[in-house]
Design a protein around this motif. Structure first.
Motif, short mmCIF file in Angstrom:
data_model
loop_
_atom_site.label_atom_id
_atom_site.label_comp_id
_atom_site.label_asym_id
_atom_site.label_seq_id
_atom_site.Cartn_x
_atom_site.Cartn_y
_atom_site.Cartn_z
N ALA A 45 -71.26 59.13 12.89
CA ALA A 45 -70.00 60.09 13.07
C ALA A 45 -69.19 60.04 11.48
CB ALA A 45 -69.29 59.34 13.87
N ALA A 96 -71.20 62.33 9.01
CA ALA A 96 -70.86 63.60 9.09
C ALA A 96 -69.40 63.81 8.68
CB ALA A 96 -70.92 63.75 10.80
N LEU A 97 -68.54 62.95 8.79
CA LEU A 97 -67.26 63.24 8.42
C LEU A 97 -66.98 63.31 6.94
CD1 LEU A 97 -64.55 64.04 9.94
CD2 LEU A 97 -64.11 61.75 9.76
N ALA A 106 -73.71 54.65 16.12
CA ALA A 106 -72.89 55.72 16.37
C ALA A 106 -71.91 55.96 15.50
CB ALA A 106 -72.35 55.83 17.96
N VAL A 114 -75.95 62.37 16.09
CA VAL A 114 -74.92 62.40 17.07
C VAL A 114 -75.14 62.96 18.39
CG1 VAL A 114 -72.30 62.84 17.54
CG2 VAL A 114 -73.11 62.12 15.51
#
Lengths: 166, 103
Positions: free
Chosen positions: A9, A12-13, A5, A42
């Motif tokens: 994340a 993506a960031l 997870a 996500v």
């Protein structure tokens, strides 16, 4: 599992940060595709597989293809204005970035509801979504069809002027 | 099987929205502004899906579908405007120069 997870994340960031700092538009589009795929991962981890599939098909498929086609038509190349280069220098965003980080740290420190026990998330299946979408919210579906028609008409009108000019 | 917590979802969505907002404020190229808008829309959709999973309500994913349709329309119209401005012989895609539609 929690490592996966955090990895999704983080991808993506980092991809989103790379999107807004690239000079060449095609590189930014590729990073945006990576960001959207990480966001789909996500969503799968949130238990919303249906939403993740829609994200991949519509966002990473259709909308990104629109972007790529338009960038190919525009033939942008390396046309950056001098002001944008000036904005992207570290000296320009260092001060506001530090101030925003301080304010954000205060905000996260003061948000007491964010710290505490919370129940586990329960996945919502596509069956529930379909029942809700075409049961309670069927009027909203019609309104979305109006919105799509308005977008179609306006895009057609704007494109017609360009075709008439040549 | 959800492994994300609602707090993580809120934090990720806040960070993504901040990045998208910074992109809209900093970049003057209209294509990059549209991409940053898409990032912001994705962050809000992530909040909706997370809240729907938190309170076990299908309305969150219904809102996700609506945001998807909205993003598709917004991108199509924005890119059509960009192609129209570029077709008039405008040399740059700077957003501050496009204050006249002349439709």
């Amino acid at each position: 599992m929690h490592t996966l997870a955090l990895l999704a994340a983080g991808v993506a960031l980092v991809g989103a940060i790379m999107v807004i700092t690239r000079r060449v538009a095609v590189h930014a589009v590729l990073y945006l595709v990576v960001t959207l795929l990480a966001l789909a991962a996500v969503l799968v981890m949130l238990g919303a597989s249906f939403a993740a599939m829609l994200e991949i098909i519509i966002y990473a498929g259709a909308i990104m293809v629109l972007f790529v086609f338009v960038i190919m038509m525009l033939n942008l190349g390396q046309t950056d204005s001098a002001r944008e280069k000036q904005w992207l220098r570290p000296r320009a965003w260092c001060g506001p970035g530090i101030l925003a980080t301080i304010v954000c740290a205060e905000l996260l420190y003061c948000l007491s509801p964010l710290s505490g026990p919370e129940p586990a998330l329960t996945p919502v299946t596509a069956h529930d979504v379909g029942l809700s979408l075409f049961g309670r919210y069927v009027l909203v579906v019609e309104l979305v069809s109006f919105l799509l028609l308005a977008g179609l008409v306006s895009a057609f009108y704007i494109g017609r002027n360009r075709a008439g000019g040549h | 099987m959800p492994v994300f917590s609602f707090n993580d979802t809120l934090l990720l969505a806040t960070a993504l929205f901040s990045v998208g907002l910074a992109g809209v404020l900093v970049r003057r190229n209209m294509v990059f502004m549209l991409m940053s808008l898409d990032i912001m829309l994705n962050a809000t959709a992530l909040v909706f899906v997370g809240a729907g999973a938190r309170w076990h309500d299908a309305t969150g994913q219904v809102m996700f579908v609506l945001i998807l349709a909205l993003a598709a329309v917004e991108t199509a119209v924005g890119l059509a405007i960009i192609v129209c401005l570029h077709g008039r012989g405008r040399p740059t895609l700077d957003a501050d120069t496009g204050n006249l539609m002349e439709g």
